[in-house]
Design an enzyme around this catalytic site. Structure first.
Site, PDB file in Angstrom:
ATOM      1  N   GLU A   1       3.284  -1.116   4.384  1.00  0.00           N
ATOM      2  CA  GLU A   1       3.193  -2.139   5.433  1.00  0.00           C
ATOM      3  C   GLU A   1       2.103  -3.173   5.167  1.00  0.00           C
ATOM      4  O   GLU A   1       2.117  -4.242   5.767  1.00  0.00           O
ATOM      5  CB  GLU A   1       2.995  -1.499   6.824  1.00  0.00           C
TER       6      GLU A   1
ATOM      7  N   ASN B   1       0.841  -1.193   0.000  1.00  0.00           N
ATOM      8  CA  ASN B   1       0.000   0.000   0.000  1.00  0.00           C
ATOM      9  C   ASN B   1       0.875   1.242   0.000  1.00  0.00           C
ATOM     10  O   ASN B   1       2.091   1.164  -0.126  1.00  0.00           O
ATOM     11  CB  ASN B   1      -0.915  -0.023   1.232  1.00  0.00           C
TER      12      ASN B   1
ATOM     13  N   CYS C   1       1.860   3.115   2.394  1.00  0.00           N
ATOM     14  CA  CYS C   1       2.858   3.224   3.462  1.00  0.00           C
ATOM     15  C   CYS C   1       3.727   1.975   3.567  1.00  0.00           C
ATOM     16  O   CYS C   1       4.447   1.803   4.553  1.00  0.00           O
ATOM     17  CB  CYS C   1       2.181   3.507   4.795  1.00  0.00           C
TER      18      CYS C   1
END
Lengths: 562, 331
Positions: free
Chosen positions: A198, A194, A196
């Site tokens: 993670e 995604n 970010c």
């Protein structure tokens, strides 16, 4: 706590300038990947997240794509603006084969996805085999000459790091460890992470991955004597897992494809924040080996209790629909998948394996079912940590005194443990201004006794290897990913090259931001810099570049020499 | 006879012969300037337009218009001075290299403010007419133009002490007063909006301009000191007094400008506080010239620490990270 995960995956776009010979009698030419990304860049400004955040999007590309070089230029501040995406974040989805070829200083082949599109759905050994077949086909002349190219892997790698140093993009993420260490391998291919980096979940044309994230404030789980309150931590995790599981059913889904994916996999991502605060309160710095021990131990606890809680939820509410066939259903745990990665990579993953908890008992519970197909992901938590008043994620304090810029504005943050230590020493009032002057660098303030100041490095004073060790020890226990930002004072890609190779060897799934310390700063507005003591870093650097003997004639006597 | 490698007195059309360097600090400034390269279009103004419509009061809009109307032409005065007044006389090659670079930066700043003027729904005619319409703005411009004109007079003779003192006045007038005083209340005013999470695109441009101006100021102070070292005879008590008067005159001009900018207070700011800030900054400049402070005014804008002084950690997906520098070439 809810995050949409619908990142665009770009590898199937037609590369620039390819003639679509078979698609029609006209033989028209595709505009390639970049104009489409430019389109998404514009879209970001049209859409925001309920007025609270700007719209965001990340484009992931595999480094074997024929247009990789143009992709690396997307965030540069020069060149045709239509070939640039100033707002779209970019990331690379790197297969092991690429890193292996970088290590071996071998060639790397770029392909038009029309002729090598099947690579998109392969990983590990299967990818390596198919990639080599495509190379052989290309060399035999079975792929049109304009649909492939050969470059030196190491040269491309350095170009990637060049772009990273200059623009902060693209983020470096690892496709094979993300897929091989997934507990949902039976449910499909993970095509990207995604925004970010993670969340690692499978996607396909019928399913858009969604993940519900929550983070435990570690700093709030300490006993008065500074030791970890394990019982309280277990209780928090149990409540958090129940809440996250509830969100899956209560959520409003923007599309049927998102709803479908979320109800089939029921993924949640429990993470944490406050690690830096916790370390500071233990009197430890990120540079100490004990920091990685703490990360290992804490994340093991989180993982253990999260899995246990999800198993308990399965007994109460039933396992997730795709439980049969999942790695969980085989009684396997996230750290077991390290073996899978090692097997397919044909080499050991450089991470310590020990654990402290009774995982054997948990394996039996697992076979009866688990409620959530994914359990853990350690998100950056930049905003919620700010609200909770602690340090974000597993990240260090950026500096001991700094400003965090978010959509809601600029917020001054500081390391509270340093302030407390200084107050105890009766030094706070004396060095407060100095801390502004040094931009939060405690090491640059000799008035602070050495044993104290060494405990408070800025993020740039932490060895990247120490940050990678912490991430690797945590990643061992985490079934999805970890956002791992890195901080560099170095300005050459060759210095970064070893660090990112190291990240890959340690089995990380992803890295995130690459912060580079700016060499020069504007003249400070509120403090007078000790002009006699300091020369500007950039004058020194430029002079070193020059290798000139003569020094700054003014020996730092000017105001702007800071 | 002056050495051909001095700051002044060389052949003005001699081809560049850079090494060995006589002024490594000047070359260091060129190197850093290259790294600071930015372009106006990098600062997104999408949210600024929305702020303009939804958040700014009529008074604030007018003040921002004056600010933009001041910065845009003022940057061009610096370019003119660099190219017409300084470049012909300062002949040291590495110094000229920086002057050429700085001239580009000033042009870039002028274009940056034009970019803002043409994106925000300001009254463009009014903004471009700021100089004519506001005597306080015109007075600042006239102050600078006088300094440039002094150098352009046919009677300028750098062989005389008077001629070299005239050059020094120009250096102080542009590098210290214009770059180091006249721009600063504008910066503080513009950043006061960002403090309210408003006009953040403009704030980004100000960040970059400020970083450039800090470098110009640093270069200017190095230059002035090197010039004084080579020409100690120009350093007379009378000249010191004159420079001091110039700075105090500039402060008075700036205070009139602040009054025109903010006839009535806006949220968090009034002309009086801007004046105090200008005095605080002027004291710094006096000290840098070795003249001693005049006002002893404390900094009224402690909040600037968060806007300018502290290192910034950016959430990439919430704001543009503007801290990256142009990379150095790979070895």
């Amino acid at each position: 706590m809810v995050e949409r995960d619908d990142n665009k995956n770009g590898s199937c776009w037609q590369p620039f300038g390819r003639r679509i010979a078979r698609s029609g009698p006209c033989g028209f030419t595709s505009g390639g990947l970049i104009p489409f990304l430019h389109l998404y860049d514009a879209l970001i400004h049209a859409i925001n997240q309920g007025g609270r955040r700007r719209g965001t999007m990340a484009a992931y590309l595999k480094p074997w794509h024929l247009e990789i070089e143009a992709f690396l230029d997307l965030r540069r501040n020069t060149g045709d603006p239509y070939q640039r995406t100033p707002s779209l974040d970019t990331a690379l989805w790197i297969p092991d084969a690429f890193m292996e070829r970088v290590e071996a200083d071998a060639d790397w082949y770029l392909f038009d996805p029309l002729y090598a599109g099947d690579l998109v759905d392969l990983y590990g050994e299967a990818f390596r085999r198919r990639y080599e077949e495509h190379i052989a086909r290309a060399e035999r002349g079975e792929i049109p000459r304009r649909a492939w190219r050969k470059v030196r892997a190491r040269e491309l790698y350095l170009r990637i790091l060049d772009a990273l140093l200059e623009t902060g993009h693209p983020w470096i993420t690892f496709k094979d460890s993300s897929n091989l260490r997934s507990m949902l391998r039976h449910a499909g291919i993970i095509h990207s992470l995604n925004l970010c980096t993670e969340v690692a979940l499978p996607t396909c044309p019928e399913e858009i991955a969604v993940c519900n994230l929550g983070s435990v404030n570690l700093a709030r789980h300490l006993n008065a004597d500074g030791s970890l309150d394990e019982a309280e931590l277990a209780r928090t995790v149990e409540i958090a897992m129940r809440a996250l599981d509830n969100v899956i059913d209560l959520n409003l889904y923007p599309s049927e494809r998102a709803r479908r994916s979320n109800l089939l996999n029921r993924p949640v991502g429990l993470g944490c924040m406050g690690f830096a605060e916790l370390l500071s309160r233990q009197g430890l710095s990120f540079n100490d080996p004990e920091a990685a021990e703490w990360a290992d131990r804490l994340v093991e606890q989180l993982s253990f209790h999260a899995i246990r809680a999800s198993c308990a939820l399965a007994r109460e509410r039933g396992p997730f629909p795709r439980f049969p066939g999942s790695e969980w259903s085989k009684g396997r745990l996230p750290f077991d998948t390290l073996e899978d990665l090692e097997r397919e990579r044909r080499r050991a993953i450089e991470v310590d394996r020990g654990g402290r908890l009774d995982w054997t008992a948990l394996r039996d519970a697992l076979r009866a079912g688990i409620r959530n197909g994914a359990v853990m992901a350690i998100a950056p938590t930049a905003t919620i940590a700010l609200i909770a008043g602690t340090s974000p994620s597993l990240d260090p304090y950026f500096s001991n005194l700094f400003v965090r810029t978010t959509l809601s504005g600029r917020f001054v943050e500081f390391n509270p443990a340093l302030v407390e230590a200084l107050k105890t020493l009766g030094l706070w009032e004396r060095v407060r201004e100095r801390l502004v002057e040094t931009q939060g660098d405690a090491w640059a303030i000799p008035e602070i006794p050495e044993p104290v100041r060494r405990r408070f490095p800025t993020a740039f004073q932490i060895r990247p290897e120490a940050l990678l060790e912490i991430a690797a020890r945590a990643q061992k226990w985490v079934d999805m990913g970890i956002s791992r930002s890195l901080y560099f004072t170095s300005e050459t890609p060759t210095d970064l090259a070893e660090v990112y190779l190291h990240a890959w060897r340690k089995g990380l799934k992803a890295t995130y931001y690459c912060y580079v310390m700016p060499r020069m700063r504007a003249e400070p507005a509120t403090v007078r810099v000790n002009k006699a003591a300091q020369r500007p870093r950039w004058v020194e650097a430029a002079e070193a570049e020059l290798q000139a003997e003569a020094a700054c004639a003014m020996d730092g006597s000017c105001e702007a020499c800071q | 006879m002056r050495s051909a490698r001095g700051l002044i007195g060389g052949d003005p059309v001699e081809p560049l012969r850079l090494f060995p360097l006589s002024y490594p600090w000047a070359y260091a400034h060129v190197q850093q300037a290259k790294r600071n390269t930015w372009f106006p279009e990098e600062a997104p103004l999408h949210d600024d337009v929305q702020d303009w419509h939804e958040r700014l009061t009529e008074e604030e809009r007018q003040a921002v218009e004056i600010l933009l109307g001041f910065f845009n032409p003022m940057e061009s005065l610096v370019t003119s001075n660099l190219l017409l007044a300084l470049y012909p006389h300062l002949t040291a090659p590495e110094v000229r290299l920086y002057l050429a670079r700085q001239a580009w930066e000033e042009a870039n700043h002028a274009m940056a403010f034009e970019y803002v003027i043409k994106t925000l729904p300001v009254d463009r005619e009014r903004v471009f007419g700021t100089l004519e319409e506001h005597p306080a703005v015109a007075a600042k411009a006239a102050f600078q133009r006088r300094l440039t004109a002094e150098i352009l007079k046919p009677d300028l003779d750098l062989a005389t002490i008077e001629g070299r003192q005239r050059l020094l006045r120009n250096l102080v007038g542009f590098f210290v007063i214009l770059e180091g005083i006249f721009f600063y209340s504008g910066f503080a005013f513009a950043l006061s909006f960002r403090r309210r999470n408003c006009l953040r695109g403009l704030g980004t441009i100000i960040d970059w301009v400020l970083k450039d101006e800090s470098l110009h100021l640093s270069f200017g102070v190095h230059l002035i000191q090197a010039f004084l070292q080579e020409n100690p005879e120009v350093r007379t008590p009378a000249l010191g007094e004159e420079l001091r008067r110039m700075i105090l005159e500039a402060v008075a001009l700036e205070e009139a400008y602040n009054q025109a900018l903010l006839p009535r207070p806006v949220l968090g700011l009034h002309a009086g506080s801007l004046n105090a800030y200008v005095r605080y900054v002027a004291d710094r400049r006096l000290e840098e010239l070795g003249l001693g402070p005049h006002f002893h005014t404390p900094n009224p804008f402690r909040w600037l620490a968060a806007e300018i002084d502290l290192p910034e950690q950016v959430n990439f997906f919430e704001a543009r990270n503007v801290n990256y520098e142009v990379a150095r070439p790979r070895e």
